[in-house]
Structures are given as structure tokens and as C-alpha cells.
Design a protein around this motif. Structure first.
Motif, PDB file in Angstrom:
ATOM      1  N   VAL A 175       1.040  -0.893   0.079  1.00 24.09           N
ATOM      2  CA  VAL A 175      -0.065  -0.467   0.039  1.00 24.09           C
ATOM      3  C   VAL A 175       0.592   1.492  -0.266  1.00 24.09           C
ATOM      4  N   VAL A 176       2.099   1.328   0.694  1.00 25.79           N
ATOM      5  CA  VAL A 176       2.645   2.249   1.355  1.00 25.79           C
ATOM      6  C   VAL A 176       3.917   2.575  -0.370  1.00 25.79           C
ATOM      7  N   ALA A 177       4.408   1.551  -0.613  1.00 32.11           N
ATOM      8  CA  ALA A 177       4.671   1.201  -2.126  1.00 32.11           C
ATOM      9  C   ALA A 177       4.035   2.436  -3.157  1.00 32.11           C
ATOM     10  N   ALA A 178       2.168   1.703  -3.335  1.00 31.65           N
ATOM     11  CA  ALA A 178       2.260   2.222  -4.485  1.00 31.65           C
ATOM     12  C   ALA A 178       1.718   3.400  -4.375  1.00 31.65           C
ATOM     13  N   LYS A 179       1.547   4.019  -2.983  1.00 30.75           N
ATOM     14  CA  LYS A 179       0.956   5.409  -2.333  1.00 30.75           C
ATOM     15  C   LYS A 179       2.132   6.507  -3.180  1.00 30.75           C
ATOM     16  N   SER A 180       3.444   5.659  -2.224  1.00 32.43           N
ATOM     17  CA  SER A 180       4.316   7.315  -2.725  1.00 32.43           C
ATOM     18  C   SER A 180       5.381   7.213  -3.958  1.00 32.43           C
ATOM     19  N   GLY A 181       5.068   5.890  -4.937  1.00 26.69           N
ATOM     20  CA  GLY A 181       5.528   5.900  -6.140  1.00 26.69           C
ATOM     21  C   GLY A 181       4.855   5.554  -7.505  1.00 26.69           C
ATOM     22  N   ILE A 183      -2.109  -2.667  -3.810  1.00 26.11           N
ATOM     23  CA  ILE A 183      -1.736  -2.135  -4.494  1.00 26.11           C
ATOM     24  C   ILE A 183      -2.769  -0.706  -4.832  1.00 26.11           C
ATOM     25  N   ALA A 184      -4.186  -1.029  -5.405  1.00 20.01           N
ATOM     26  CA  ALA A 184      -4.988  -0.626  -5.651  1.00 20.01           C
ATOM     27  C   ALA A 184      -5.122   0.461  -4.748  1.00 20.01           C
ATOM     28  N   ARG A 185      -5.406  -0.273  -3.696  1.00 20.47           N
ATOM     29  CA  ARG A 185      -5.857   0.773  -2.186  1.00 20.47           C
ATOM     30  C   ARG A 185      -4.796   2.225  -2.097  1.00 20.47           C
ATOM     31  N   GLY A 186      -3.552   1.158  -2.270  1.00 21.20           N
ATOM     32  CA  GLY A 186      -2.451   2.429  -1.802  1.00 21.20           C
ATOM     33  C   GLY A 186      -2.385   3.586  -3.052  1.00 21.20           C
TER      34      GLY A 186
END
Length: 248
Positions: A33-39, A70-73
Motif C-alpha cells: 500500500v505504502v509503496a504504491a502510494k509513494s511511487g 496496490i489499488a488501495r495505495g
């Protein structure tokens, strides 16, 4: 680079993960989640997410679960407002300990981490006290008996930074963390399937520990890893294989 320390940490961490599968999945999802949100949600454009996906698949997480995280992020959904924070401290004998956390309540997390250090005979340090000893590195490991010349040739051609032979004959391919997935895929494409592969924090200086020190350190690591907000724990301990064998 101390090979025994690498071997011991991987062996210990895998045992801890196997015993706490549900907790591990929760932490892997949080990282996705955090990786998808940040990058961004595309692994091919986001090295951190790509490494997180590889780690999740390596732990037998279903692709559907990964895609949902990933979709959540990417959607910045409610309840996913985690911030990343790293705590630094010392275990018994002055062993450096780095604790990576993701939290939605920093006060709760620092209290839990401080309690773990205190209970296990260590102490929480200040920012910068031990972080300088560690470098984020891709580490792709092979058992003794691997074709050394072939491994070195393929690894360096793929962009690896170094190939290290450990005392027990095992070998580690070290990469810039951003190049981790590309190098791993090149090695796999050449028929060189690793025993383990991860982005980790490698210590530039290691400290050997005896049986008593190892028992106390691993008790601290276990306590920290069991905290919900802790993602990873790294140390600069060099635990010889003979000591790990005594620990069972």
C-alpha cells in the motif's frame, strides 16, 4: 562483509515468518500500500513496489491480494494514512539495531519499541546513532556449490555491485536496491535460481556475538518483529554458524 551474519539473519527471519504467517501478510500488504502510494501503482516504474510484489509472491501471497493492496495505495483509501519512521537503538553488548516501522500513531509505536528495548536489555538511541552503519542493498543469495564463475559473470553483466563468497561457501550477489529486481531476473533467466532474495539493510561493520549474546539479541528481534507497526528489524551482529546451531 560478514557472511555468517547474513546467513543467521535470513534463517532466523524465515523461521519467525513461518510461525506468524498472518502477521507477515499484514505487514506485506502495508508495504504494498505504502509503496504504491509513494511511487505509483506500476511495478515496472516503481522499484520499491516491484521489490514488495516479489517479496509478497515469495511468501505465497495470492496475486489478487497483491493487486487489491496496490489499488488501495494508488487510490489513497481511507485508513491507509501510514507514515514511515525508523528507530535506532542498541541491543545487549552494543549491537546496533535498526527498526523500520509503518504507523498511523507515532506515539504508540515509539512507546512499544522503547518498551521492547528496555525489556530485552537494550536501549533506544537518538536519530542517526546507528543508521550510518547500514546501507539499503539488494541481496541475492546462493548456496555453496553454485557455479561461481557463471554467477559472477551473469551478475556483473546485469549490473550487480559485487559478488561475495562467504566462509561457508555460499555466495551473495549485492546490488543497488533500485536494480535488485532487474539483476534477480537476469540471474533467474540464466538458470541461476537464488536460495533467497531481498532488499535489506546491510551493515558496513559487524560485531561478533557469542551464544549468550545471540540469545539475548534474538529475543529482542523477536519482540520487535512481533509488534504490529514494525516492518523490519536489522542488526550488525555477526552470529557464527556454530552459535546458530547451538540455538537450534
Amino acid at each position: 562483509m560478514a557472511g555468517h551474519s547474513k546467513w543467521a539473519n535470513i534463517k532466523h527471519r524465515k523461521a519467525a515468518q513461518d510461525a506468524k504467517r498472518g502477521k507477515v501478510f499484514t505487514k506485506l500488504i502495508r508495504e504494498l500500500v505504502v509503496a504504491a502510494k509513494s511511487g505509483g501503482p506500476l511495478p515496472e516504474d516503481n522499484p520499491r513496489l516491484r521489490a514488495a510484489v516479489d517479496k509478497a509472491l515469495g511468501n505465497n501471497m495470492k496475486r489478487d491480494t497483491i493487486d487489491k493492496a496496490i489499488a488501495r495505495g494508488a487510490g489513497a483509501g481511507e485508513g491507509d494514512n501510514y507514515e514511515e519512521v525508523t528507530y535506532e537503538g542498541y541491543g545487549v553488548g552494543g549491537i546496533a539495531v535498526l527498526v523500520d516501522c509503518m504507523t498511523d500513531n507515532r506515539n504508540r509505536t515509539v512507546s512499544d519499541v522503547r518498551h521492547a528495548f528496555t525489556k530485552r536489555g537494550g536501549n533506544l538511541g537518538t536519530d542517526g546513532s546507528v543508521a550510518y552503519l547500514f546501507k539499503r542493498t539488494g541481496q541475492i543469495s546462493y548456496p555453496a556449490g553454485v557455479d561461481e564463475n557463471r554467477l559472477i559473470e551473469v551478475a556483473l553483466e546485469a549490473g550487480a555491485e559485487d559478488v561475495v563468497t562467504n566462509d561457508d561457501g555460499s555466495m551473495d550477489v549485492l546490488t543497488a536496491w533500485e536494480d535488485f529486481s532487474a539483476v534477480k531476473e537476469a540471474l533467474q533467466g540464466a538458470g541461476l535460481e537464488p536460495e533467497s532474495a531481498e532488499v535489506t539493510m546491510l551493515a558496513s561493520i559487524t560485531v561478533p556475538v557469542d551464544l549468550d549474546g545471540a540469545e539475548k539479541l534474538l529475543a529482542l528481534v523477536d519482540h520487535l518483529e512481533d509488534l504490529d507497526d514494525v516492518q523490519n528489524v536489522f542488526t550488525n551482529a555477526d552470529i557464527p554458524a556454530s552459535v546458530m546451531a547451538e540455538l537450534g
